[in-house]
Motif scaffolding. Structure first.
Motif, mmCIF file in Angstrom:
data_model
loop_
_atom_site.group_PDB
_atom_site.id
_atom_site.type_symbol
_atom_site.label_atom_id
_atom_site.label_comp_id
_atom_site.label_asym_id
_atom_site.label_seq_id
_atom_site.Cartn_x
_atom_site.Cartn_y
_atom_site.Cartn_z
ATOM 1 N N VAL A 86 42.602 -18.350 23.204
ATOM 2 C CA VAL A 86 43.453 -17.174 23.376
ATOM 3 C C VAL A 86 44.456 -17.409 24.502
ATOM 4 O O VAL A 86 45.584 -16.904 24.457
ATOM 5 C CB VAL A 86 42.597 -15.923 23.655
ATOM 6 C CG1 VAL A 86 43.473 -14.686 23.767
ATOM 7 C CG2 VAL A 86 41.559 -15.723 22.556
ATOM 8 N N ALA A 87 44.058 -18.190 25.502
ATOM 9 C CA ALA A 87 44.992 -18.528 26.582
ATOM 10 C C ALA A 87 46.127 -19.415 26.070
ATOM 11 O O ALA A 87 47.268 -19.302 26.522
ATOM 12 C CB ALA A 87 44.243 -19.224 27.718
ATOM 13 N N VAL A 88 45.821 -20.300 25.106
ATOM 14 C CA VAL A 88 46.867 -21.134 24.498
ATOM 15 C C VAL A 88 47.887 -20.263 23.780
ATOM 16 O O VAL A 88 49.105 -20.443 23.928
ATOM 17 C CB VAL A 88 46.257 -22.159 23.519
ATOM 18 C CG1 VAL A 88 47.354 -22.835 22.685
ATOM 19 C CG2 VAL A 88 45.472 -23.213 24.270
ATOM 20 N N THR A 89 47.414 -19.308 22.984
ATOM 21 C CA THR A 89 48.338 -18.430 22.271
ATOM 22 C C THR A 89 49.079 -17.506 23.234
ATOM 23 O O THR A 89 50.204 -17.080 22.951
ATOM 24 C CB THR A 89 47.602 -17.600 21.208
ATOM 25 O OG1 THR A 89 46.533 -16.853 21.816
ATOM 26 C CG2 THR A 89 47.018 -18.507 20.128
ATOM 27 N N ALA A 90 48.469 -17.173 24.374
ATOM 28 C CA ALA A 90 49.188 -16.398 25.397
ATOM 29 C C ALA A 90 50.364 -17.206 25.936
ATOM 30 O O ALA A 90 51.451 -16.670 26.161
ATOM 31 C CB ALA A 90 48.240 -16.017 26.530
ATOM 32 N N LEU A 91 50.149 -18.508 26.115
ATOM 33 C CA LEU A 91 51.220 -19.378 26.597
ATOM 34 C C LEU A 91 52.328 -19.517 25.560
ATOM 35 O O LEU A 91 53.514 -19.353 25.889
ATOM 36 C CB LEU A 91 50.645 -20.753 26.938
ATOM 37 C CG LEU A 91 51.653 -21.843 27.335
ATOM 38 C CD1 LEU A 91 52.451 -21.419 28.556
ATOM 39 C CD2 LEU A 91 50.929 -23.162 27.584
ATOM 40 N N THR A 92 51.969 -19.799 24.318
ATOM 41 C CA THR A 92 52.995 -19.981 23.285
ATOM 42 C C THR A 92 53.701 -18.663 22.973
ATOM 43 O O THR A 92 54.891 -18.649 22.665
ATOM 44 C CB THR A 92 52.376 -20.559 22.004
ATOM 45 O OG1 THR A 92 51.327 -19.690 21.531
ATOM 46 C CG2 THR A 92 51.791 -21.937 22.260
ATOM 47 N N SER A 93 52.977 -17.545 23.059
ATOM 48 C CA SER A 93 53.600 -16.248 22.821
ATOM 49 C C SER A 93 54.603 -15.913 23.917
ATOM 50 O O SER A 93 55.622 -15.262 23.661
ATOM 51 C CB SER A 93 52.523 -15.159 22.750
ATOM 52 O OG SER A 93 53.084 -13.901 22.459
ATOM 53 N N ALA A 94 54.330 -16.369 25.139
ATOM 54 C CA ALA A 94 55.264 -16.139 26.238
ATOM 55 C C ALA A 94 56.523 -16.985 26.089
ATOM 56 O O ALA A 94 57.577 -16.635 26.626
ATOM 57 C CB ALA A 94 54.589 -16.439 27.565
ATOM 58 N N LEU A 95 56.420 -18.085 25.337
ATOM 59 C CA LEU A 95 57.551 -18.995 25.184
ATOM 60 C C LEU A 95 58.381 -18.724 23.936
ATOM 61 O O LEU A 95 59.564 -19.094 23.889
ATOM 62 C CB LEU A 95 57.058 -20.450 25.133
ATOM 63 C CG LEU A 95 56.350 -20.978 26.388
ATOM 64 C CD1 LEU A 95 55.797 -22.368 26.124
ATOM 65 C CD2 LEU A 95 57.293 -20.995 27.580
ATOM 66 N N CYS A 96 57.780 -18.086 22.924
ATOM 67 C CA CYS A 96 58.436 -17.943 21.617
ATOM 68 C C CYS A 96 58.943 -16.517 21.398
ATOM 69 O O CYS A 96 58.565 -15.586 22.106
ATOM 70 C CB CYS A 96 57.473 -18.330 20.497
ATOM 71 S SG CYS A 96 56.939 -20.052 20.551
ATOM 72 N N GLN A 97 59.774 -16.390 20.347
ATOM 73 C CA GLN A 97 60.378 -15.105 20.020
ATOM 74 C C GLN A 97 59.689 -14.398 18.853
ATOM 75 O O GLN A 97 60.065 -13.296 18.492
ATOM 76 C CB GLN A 97 61.857 -15.305 19.679
ATOM 77 C CG GLN A 97 62.705 -15.773 20.850
ATOM 78 C CD GLN A 97 62.840 -14.710 21.925
ATOM 79 O OE1 GLN A 97 62.819 -13.523 21.644
ATOM 80 N NE2 GLN A 97 62.987 -15.143 23.169
ATOM 81 N N SER A 98 58.697 -15.047 18.238
ATOM 82 C CA SER A 98 57.995 -14.418 17.118
ATOM 83 C C SER A 98 56.561 -14.912 17.091
ATOM 84 O O SER A 98 56.242 -15.990 17.620
ATOM 85 C CB SER A 98 58.682 -14.740 15.784
ATOM 86 O OG SER A 98 58.536 -16.108 15.453
ATOM 87 N N ALA A 99 55.697 -14.103 16.480
ATOM 88 C CA ALA A 99 54.291 -14.471 16.392
ATOM 89 C C ALA A 99 54.096 -15.719 15.541
ATOM 90 O O ALA A 99 53.242 -16.558 15.828
ATOM 91 C CB ALA A 99 53.493 -13.302 15.805
ATOM 92 N N ARG A 100 54.896 -15.844 14.478
ATOM 93 C CA ARG A 100 54.764 -17.010 13.600
ATOM 94 C C ARG A 100 55.101 -18.294 14.358
ATOM 95 O O ARG A 100 54.373 -19.290 14.259
ATOM 96 C CB ARG A 100 55.679 -16.859 12.386
ATOM 97 C CG ARG A 100 55.612 -18.026 11.416
ATOM 98 C CD ARG A 100 56.462 -17.771 10.191
ATOM 99 N NE ARG A 100 56.010 -16.580 9.474
ATOM 100 C CZ ARG A 100 56.601 -16.113 8.373
ATOM 101 N NH1 ARG A 100 57.684 -16.722 7.889
ATOM 102 N NH2 ARG A 100 56.130 -15.036 7.784
ATOM 103 N N SER A 101 56.212 -18.284 15.103
ATOM 104 C CA SER A 101 56.581 -19.483 15.850
ATOM 105 C C SER A 101 55.574 -19.769 16.958
ATOM 106 O O SER A 101 55.310 -20.934 17.283
ATOM 107 C CB SER A 101 57.989 -19.325 16.442
ATOM 108 O OG SER A 101 58.053 -18.193 17.290
ATOM 109 N N ALA A 102 54.961 -18.726 17.523
ATOM 110 C CA ALA A 102 53.935 -18.931 18.545
ATOM 111 C C ALA A 102 52.705 -19.601 17.946
ATOM 112 O O ALA A 102 52.100 -20.484 18.568
ATOM 113 C CB ALA A 102 53.555 -17.593 19.178
ATOM 114 N N THR A 103 52.335 -19.199 16.723
ATOM 115 C CA THR A 103 51.205 -19.825 16.039
ATOM 116 C C THR A 103 51.488 -21.282 15.742
ATOM 117 O O THR A 103 50.656 -22.169 15.995
ATOM 118 C CB THR A 103 50.890 -19.075 14.730
ATOM 119 O OG1 THR A 103 50.613 -17.702 15.015
ATOM 120 C CG2 THR A 103 49.682 -19.692 14.038
#
Length: 282
Positions: A191-208
């Protein structure tokens, strides 16, 4: 300067906002199309897992071929501990959960920050809370959702075991608590990984996608590095999920030593994620 009474009054309010944001994540899951699609996919996957491998767990555990497969995949040392669990359904559930739940977490927890940034609503949210409260409230909320899902499927596996053999009702409690506690710790760095990618990306799909690609590339780079520089083989032991093989065949207090890695990974990843979130424009 705040007086002592004023400081005491502010702290619970700040904590309250964090938990309010965390609780709202559960509501948000049922109010979005993406959330319902993730829940439906989750339910279908676990229906087949509960219906077949876990339902027939007692037969699997008694099959010598299953024991040989466990020994080959997870190693010789400690495999007999898994085979000796008094509740076969929970033994099979334990193995399946350690593999499937981290994968599922990458999809269901990736929308922590990105969608609100794309819609421009982050600016309005931070008017009533700090970035710290928002970030960690969202993180705790996603971890809370996963905990509920783990608890639900674990209850289902336990009920199946009790239905097969009512005498197991008195022996499942220890294994139930063991599985629930360890799975939450294992999922925390994911969940911490997705918190990092979500902070960097503009959409949930790109964060995934970024989370999946990032984890995959890290394994490839470490494999290449250790191949050419054997002195770097210690990197294999600090990769995300490196403790899973040890946890499968561990039991009791000895398993606590395998939780140091995911807890350390969680702290480092959350620090990186919060710094990234705090330094980016809303």
């Amino acid at each position: 300067m705040l007086t002592e009474n004023e400081t005491t009054a502010v702290r619970p309010k700040s904590n309250s906002r964090t938990w309010t944001i965390a609780n709202y994540e559960l509501t948000r899951l049922f109010n979005t199309k993406r959330g319902w699609m993730a829940l439906i996919a989750f339910a279908l996957v676990w229906y087949f897992i509960l219906r077949y491998p876990i339902y027939y767990a007692s037969s699997f555990i008694a099959n010598p071929e299953f024991e040989d497969a466990i020994r080959q995949v997870f190693g010789m040392v400690g495999a007999e501990k898994l085979m000796s669990w008094p509740v076969p359904e929970l033994a099979v559930y334990w193995v399946a959960s350690l593999i499937l739940y981290p994968l599922f977490a990458l999809f269901i927890t990736s929308d922590q920050i990105s969608s609100d940034r794309a819609r421009g609503t982050l600016r309005f949210i931070v008017l009533r809370s700090t970035r710290f409260e928002l970030f960690f409230g969202r993180y705790l909320g996603q971890l809370f959702i996963l905990s509920i899902l783990v608890f639900s499927t674990l209850i289902a596996a336990t009920l199946m075991a009790i239905y097969r053999d009512p005498t197991l009702a008195s022996s499942f409690a220890t294994h139930f608590g063991f599985i629930l506690f360890h799975l939450i710790i294992v999922l925390a760095p994911v969940v911490a990984v997705t918190a990092l990618t979500s902070a960097l990306c503009q959409s949930a799909r790109s964060a995934t996608f970024l989370a999946i690609i990032g984890i995959g590339l890290s394994y490839i780079l470490v494999a290449v590095a250790t191949y050419y520089l054997p002195l770097l083989d210690f990197l294999d032991d600090v990769m995300l999920g490196a403790q899973v093989f040890d946890l499968v065949t561990s039991w009791g207090l000895s398993s606590l030593s395998h939780l140091v890695l995911p807890l350390s990974q969680t702290l480092v990843l959350l620090l990186l994620a919060f710094v990234s979130f705090n330094r980016r424009a809303l």
